[in-house]
Each structure stands twice: as C-alpha cells, then as structure tokens.
Design a protein around this motif. Structure first.
Motif, PDB file in Angstrom:
ATOM      1  N   TRP A  20       0.829  -1.203   0.000  1.00  0.00           N
ATOM      2  CA  TRP A  20       0.000   0.000   0.000  1.00  0.00           C
ATOM      3  C   TRP A  20       0.866   1.257   0.000  1.00  0.00           C
ATOM      4  O   TRP A  20       1.895   1.315   0.665  1.00  0.00           O
ATOM      5  CB  TRP A  20      -0.895   0.047   1.240  1.00  0.00           C
ATOM      6  N   MET A  21       0.412   2.272  -0.740  1.00  0.00           N
ATOM      7  CA  MET A  21       1.068   3.570  -0.701  1.00  0.00           C
ATOM      8  C   MET A  21      -0.007   4.648  -0.794  1.00  0.00           C
ATOM      9  O   MET A  21      -0.943   4.542  -1.599  1.00  0.00           O
ATOM     10  CB  MET A  21       2.067   3.731  -1.851  1.00  0.00           C
ATOM     11  N   ALA A  22       0.095   5.678   0.054  1.00  0.00           N
ATOM     12  CA  ALA A  22      -0.922   6.730   0.078  1.00  0.00           C
ATOM     13  C   ALA A  22      -0.265   8.098  -0.016  1.00  0.00           C
ATOM     14  O   ALA A  22       0.818   8.329   0.530  1.00  0.00           O
ATOM     15  CB  ALA A  22      -1.753   6.637   1.358  1.00  0.00           C
ATOM     16  N   ASN A  23      -0.949   8.980  -0.725  1.00  0.00           N
ATOM     17  CA  ASN A  23      -0.523  10.380  -0.819  1.00  0.00           C
ATOM     18  C   ASN A  23      -1.762  11.241  -0.599  1.00  0.00           C
ATOM     19  O   ASN A  23      -2.735  11.138  -1.340  1.00  0.00           O
ATOM     20  CB  ASN A  23       0.092  10.664  -2.190  1.00  0.00           C
ATOM     21  N   ILE A  24      -1.731  12.064   0.448  1.00  0.00           N
ATOM     22  CA  ILE A  24      -2.866  12.913   0.785  1.00  0.00           C
ATOM     23  C   ILE A  24      -2.403  14.366   0.821  1.00  0.00           C
ATOM     24  O   ILE A  24      -1.422  14.688   1.497  1.00  0.00           O
ATOM     25  CB  ILE A  24      -3.487  12.525   2.142  1.00  0.00           C
ATOM     26  N   ALA A  25      -3.083  15.224   0.093  1.00  0.00           N
ATOM     27  CA  ALA A  25      -2.748  16.646   0.056  1.00  0.00           C
ATOM     28  C   ALA A  25      -4.018  17.460   0.285  1.00  0.00           C
ATOM     29  O   ALA A  25      -5.059  17.188  -0.319  1.00  0.00           O
ATOM     30  CB  ALA A  25      -2.104  17.019  -1.275  1.00  0.00           C
ATOM     31  N   TYR A  26      -3.917  18.455   1.160  1.00  0.00           N
ATOM     32  CA  TYR A  26      -5.054  19.330   1.446  1.00  0.00           C
ATOM     33  C   TYR A  26      -4.584  20.775   1.438  1.00  0.00           C
ATOM     34  O   TYR A  26      -3.546  21.111   2.023  1.00  0.00           O
ATOM     35  CB  TYR A  26      -5.687  19.006   2.789  1.00  0.00           C
ATOM     36  N   THR A  27      -5.350  21.630   0.759  1.00  0.00           N
ATOM     37  CA  THR A  27      -5.040  23.056   0.687  1.00  0.00           C
ATOM     38  C   THR A  27      -6.255  23.859   1.120  1.00  0.00           C
ATOM     39  O   THR A  27      -7.366  23.626   0.643  1.00  0.00           O
ATOM     40  CB  THR A  27      -4.648  23.460  -0.745  1.00  0.00           C
ATOM     41  N   PHE A  28      -6.022  24.772   2.048  1.00  0.00           N
ATOM     42  CA  PHE A  28      -7.039  25.735   2.472  1.00  0.00           C
ATOM     43  C   PHE A  28      -6.542  27.105   2.036  1.00  0.00           C
ATOM     44  O   PHE A  28      -5.481  27.559   2.479  1.00  0.00           O
ATOM     45  CB  PHE A  28      -7.230  25.678   3.987  1.00  0.00           C
ATOM     46  N   SER A  29      -7.283  27.777   1.138  1.00  0.00           N
ATOM     47  CA  SER A  29      -6.732  28.958   0.494  1.00  0.00           C
ATOM     48  C   SER A  29      -7.789  30.033   0.264  1.00  0.00           C
ATOM     49  O   SER A  29      -8.993  29.809   0.425  1.00  0.00           O
ATOM     50  CB  SER A  29      -6.110  28.575  -0.861  1.00  0.00           C
ATOM     51  N   SER A  36     -11.482  31.844  -9.766  1.00  0.00           N
ATOM     52  CA  SER A  36     -10.811  30.551  -9.615  1.00  0.00           C
ATOM     53  C   SER A  36     -10.668  30.122  -8.160  1.00  0.00           C
ATOM     54  O   SER A  36     -10.093  29.062  -7.880  1.00  0.00           O
ATOM     55  CB  SER A  36      -9.419  30.618 -10.255  1.00  0.00           C
ATOM     56  N   ASP A  37     -11.174  30.925  -7.219  1.00  0.00           N
ATOM     57  CA  ASP A  37     -11.001  30.635  -5.792  1.00  0.00           C
ATOM     58  C   ASP A  37     -11.731  29.362  -5.388  1.00  0.00           C
ATOM     59  O   ASP A  37     -12.929  29.223  -5.617  1.00  0.00           O
ATOM     60  CB  ASP A  37     -11.515  31.825  -4.969  1.00  0.00           C
ATOM     61  N   ARG A  38     -11.001  28.438  -4.795  1.00  0.00           N
ATOM     62  CA  ARG A  38     -11.582  27.209  -4.233  1.00  0.00           C
ATOM     63  C   ARG A  38     -10.958  27.019  -2.852  1.00  0.00           C
ATOM     64  O   ARG A  38      -9.827  26.520  -2.753  1.00  0.00           O
ATOM     65  CB  ARG A  38     -11.297  25.997  -5.122  1.00  0.00           C
ATOM     66  N   PRO A  39     -11.631  27.408  -1.786  1.00  0.00           N
ATOM     67  CA  PRO A  39     -10.997  27.409  -0.453  1.00  0.00           C
ATOM     68  C   PRO A  39     -10.577  26.036   0.044  1.00  0.00           C
ATOM     69  O   PRO A  39      -9.591  25.919   0.772  1.00  0.00           O
ATOM     70  CB  PRO A  39     -12.068  28.022   0.444  1.00  0.00           C
ATOM     71  N   HIS A  40     -11.310  24.999  -0.313  1.00  0.00           N
ATOM     72  CA  HIS A  40     -10.962  23.652   0.153  1.00  0.00           C
ATOM     73  C   HIS A  40     -10.631  22.764  -1.040  1.00  0.00           C
ATOM     74  O   HIS A  40     -11.402  22.680  -2.005  1.00  0.00           O
ATOM     75  CB  HIS A  40     -12.122  23.038   0.944  1.00  0.00           C
ATOM     76  N   ASN A  41      -9.469  22.111  -0.968  1.00  0.00           N
ATOM     77  CA  ASN A  41      -9.043  21.223  -2.049  1.00  0.00           C
ATOM     78  C   ASN A  41      -8.342  20.021  -1.438  1.00  0.00           C
ATOM     79  O   ASN A  41      -7.250  20.140  -0.872  1.00  0.00           O
ATOM     80  CB  ASN A  41      -8.101  21.967  -3.005  1.00  0.00           C
ATOM     81  N   PHE A  62     -13.233  19.212  -3.939  1.00  0.00           N
ATOM     82  CA  PHE A  62     -12.893  20.623  -3.814  1.00  0.00           C
ATOM     83  C   PHE A  62     -14.121  21.503  -3.949  1.00  0.00           C
ATOM     84  O   PHE A  62     -15.149  21.102  -4.493  1.00  0.00           O
ATOM     85  CB  PHE A  62     -11.814  21.043  -4.824  1.00  0.00           C
ATOM     86  N   SER A  63     -13.998  22.711  -3.409  1.00  0.00           N
ATOM     87  CA  SER A  63     -15.108  23.667  -3.373  1.00  0.00           C
ATOM     88  C   SER A  63     -15.469  24.142  -4.770  1.00  0.00           C
ATOM     89  O   SER A  63     -14.664  24.091  -5.703  1.00  0.00           O
ATOM     90  CB  SER A  63     -14.729  24.874  -2.515  1.00  0.00           C
ATOM     91  N   GLY A  64     -16.699  24.640  -4.880  1.00  0.00           N
ATOM     92  CA  GLY A  64     -17.125  25.255  -6.127  1.00  0.00           C
ATOM     93  C   GLY A  64     -16.526  26.643  -6.291  1.00  0.00           C
ATOM     94  O   GLY A  64     -15.829  27.159  -5.408  1.00  0.00           O
ATOM     95  N   THR A  65     -16.785  27.259  -7.425  1.00  0.00           N
ATOM     96  CA  THR A  65     -16.226  28.578  -7.726  1.00  0.00           C
ATOM     97  C   THR A  65     -17.243  29.687  -7.443  1.00  0.00           C
ATOM     98  O   THR A  65     -18.449  29.470  -7.507  1.00  0.00           O
ATOM     99  CB  THR A  65     -15.796  28.654  -9.193  1.00  0.00           C
ATOM    100  N   PRO A  66     -16.765  30.895  -7.130  1.00  0.00           N
ATOM    101  CA  PRO A  66     -17.669  32.016  -6.848  1.00  0.00           C
ATOM    102  C   PRO A  66     -18.357  32.521  -8.122  1.00  0.00           C
ATOM    103  O   PRO A  66     -17.859  32.329  -9.234  1.00  0.00           O
ATOM    104  CB  PRO A  66     -16.732  33.095  -6.281  1.00  0.00           C
ATOM    105  N   PHE A  67     -19.487  33.184  -7.928  1.00  0.00           N
ATOM    106  CA  PHE A  67     -20.175  33.813  -9.058  1.00  0.00           C
ATOM    107  C   PHE A  67     -20.915  35.044  -8.569  1.00  0.00           C
ATOM    108  O   PHE A  67     -21.165  35.225  -7.374  1.00  0.00           O
ATOM    109  CB  PHE A  67     -21.127  32.827  -9.752  1.00  0.00           C
ATOM    110  N   THR A  68     -21.255  35.902  -9.515  1.00  0.00           N
ATOM    111  CA  THR A  68     -21.914  37.177  -9.235  1.00  0.00           C
ATOM    112  C   THR A  68     -23.361  37.121  -9.687  1.00  0.00           C
ATOM    113  O   THR A  68     -23.671  36.581 -10.756  1.00  0.00           O
ATOM    114  CB  THR A  68     -21.196  38.317  -9.974  1.00  0.00           C
ATOM    115  N   VAL A  69     -24.258  37.652  -8.889  1.00  0.00           N
ATOM    116  CA  VAL A  69     -25.664  37.762  -9.276  1.00  0.00           C
ATOM    117  C   VAL A  69     -25.791  39.032 -10.125  1.00  0.00           C
ATOM    118  O   VAL A  69     -25.711  40.149  -9.616  1.00  0.00           O
ATOM    119  CB  VAL A  69     -26.587  37.832  -8.057  1.00  0.00           C
TER     120      VAL A  69
END
Length: 247
Positions: free
Chosen positions: A18-27, A52-57, A97-104
């Motif tokens: 077994w081999m695992a690679n876990i990466a998490y970005t909060f941005s 392009s902002d995605r706070p959780h990935n 990962f999170s969705g992207t922002p949009f404007t009304v």
C-alpha cells in the motif's frame, strides 16, 4: 491579486504493497478578476474573490500492489498462474474541492455607462443555500435578490459573493507490466475517469433580470438560481484501455 494558503501533504508507504498520498489546501484568492465598474465611486467594488477561488481542495491518491506472485503473500500456484496473477497494481485518485464564486448579475441597459455592468439588489441580510439541483429547484434562495434593471443603478450585491456546487471525483486504474526479456516489456492499462459517474454541476443561473416582475412582486422566477447544466471536465464516466511496448 493575492493568494494565501495553508498547504499540507502526507506521503506514506505501508506494508503489504500500500502507498498513500494525501494533500489538502485551504486557500483564498483575492483580486480584480474582471472590471465591472469603471465609475470612480464604485471602482473598489471590483476587488473580490477571484473566479478561480476554491478554499478547500483535498486530493487523495492510493496505490495497491496486489499480493500475488513471487515474493508476495500469495505467491503459490504453478508457473502459468503466477505469470497471469502477479504484477498487478490498482490505483485511485479521489478529488474533493469547493465550487467557484459567481456574481448575481442584472441587465445594464438603462445605465448608459458603456463598459460597466449591473448587479442585482440583495434584499435579505443572509442568502440561504438550499442546495437543490435541476429545473424547477433552487440552489440559493431566489427571493433574496431583486432586479434593478428598471432603474439606472449599479445594484448593491457584491461581486463573486456566492459559491456554486463543489466537486467530488474518483479516477481509478489497473496496471500490469509483462517482462518478456531484459529489453522487451509490455504494459497493459485499464483506466476510468469519474468512475462513479458522479455529475459535476455548473454554477446556477445568476441573471436576476430573468425573473418576471409585476406590480413590484415576482410572478415567475424563470431559471434564476437553478442549476441546469454540468461542467465539461470529466462530465461523465470515461473508460480507456491501452498497451505500451517498451524496448
């Protein structure tokens, strides 16, 4: 523009293949994604979350070497069995990962300000996220906004103030390499993109001018705040098979 992030990564090889690679970005990404307001009194409103902002990935990759063949847990069997069963490797990549922002947005017909855009008025202090997907349903509360297309105003809602649906995707593959001689090798690949065939939804329709108003009341919401399409990237399950000859 500026980008700030907490980036973490864990690599680990376990016993048993077994081999695992876990990466998490909060941005967070802020800046001038596009200029909507050129009037000096409104110009600072252009600075907002980037599209392009995605706070959780979260990205998780797993590799497993099947326990068959010489030197493995189940290495028994005849020569032919070992030749068929050994050397297989299974891997998977889970992306969340999170969705992207949009404007009304709103119609800018009456602004008489070429190059400028108009946004809707937010009439509720908080916009409730309903989370439903499909025609006739709403992802956000549509009654939190009103169109200002009948008056020459920019509207009071923020740029990229709401965020669309997030994405969950699983890719997987099976590999086997056949060593014929020291020089000749053949690799077999079977891969699946979006293995679970999970839909990746686009942002909801955000044009407030699509609502029908009568006497100051909304009589028809149209498709406002409805999610009616999917993203083109990995939109449906795809299967791919391949052979690679190396010498």
């Amino acid at each position: 523009s500026n980008y700030n992030a907490l980036q973490t990564k864990l690599d680990r090889r376990f016993a048993g293949g077994w081999m695992a690679n876990i990466a998490y970005t909060f941005s967070k990404s802020m800046g001038w994604d596009s200029i909507r307001f050129y009037v000096p009194s409104e110009f600072n409103r252009n600075r907002a979350l980037l599209g392009s902002d995605r706070p959780h990935n979260l990205q998780t990759a797993l590799v497993y070497e099947l326990p068959f063949g010489k030197g493995r847990r189940w290495g028994g069997g005849g020569r032919i069995v070992r030749a068929i069963a050994s050397g297989w490797q299974v891997n998977g990549l889970l992306s969340c990962f999170s969705g992207t922002p949009f404007t009304v947005s709103d119609s800018a017909t009456l602004l008489n300000a070429p190059g400028n855009s108009q946004v809707a008025d937010q009439v509720k202090s908080k916009v409730e996220k309903i989370g439903d997907v499909g025609r006739g349903t709403r992802f956000f509360d549509p009654y939190a906004y009103r169109s200002v297309s009948g008056t020459p105003r920019f509207g009071n809602s923020g740029v990229n103030a709401l965020r669309g649906p997030g994405v969950v995707n699983l890719d997987a593959g099976v590999f086997r390499e056949f060593q014929f001689t020291e020089r000749w090798r053949l690799q077999f690949r079977a891969e699946s993109f979006n293995l679970t065939n999970t839909p990746h939804f686009s942002n909801p329709s955000a044009g407030a001018n699509s609502m029908v108003m009568s006497g100051g009341e909304i009589t028809d919401l149209g498709t406002f705040m409805s999610v009616t399409s999917i993203e083109s990237t990995h939109a449906e399950r795809k299967l791919r098979f391949g052979l690679r000859l190396s010498f």
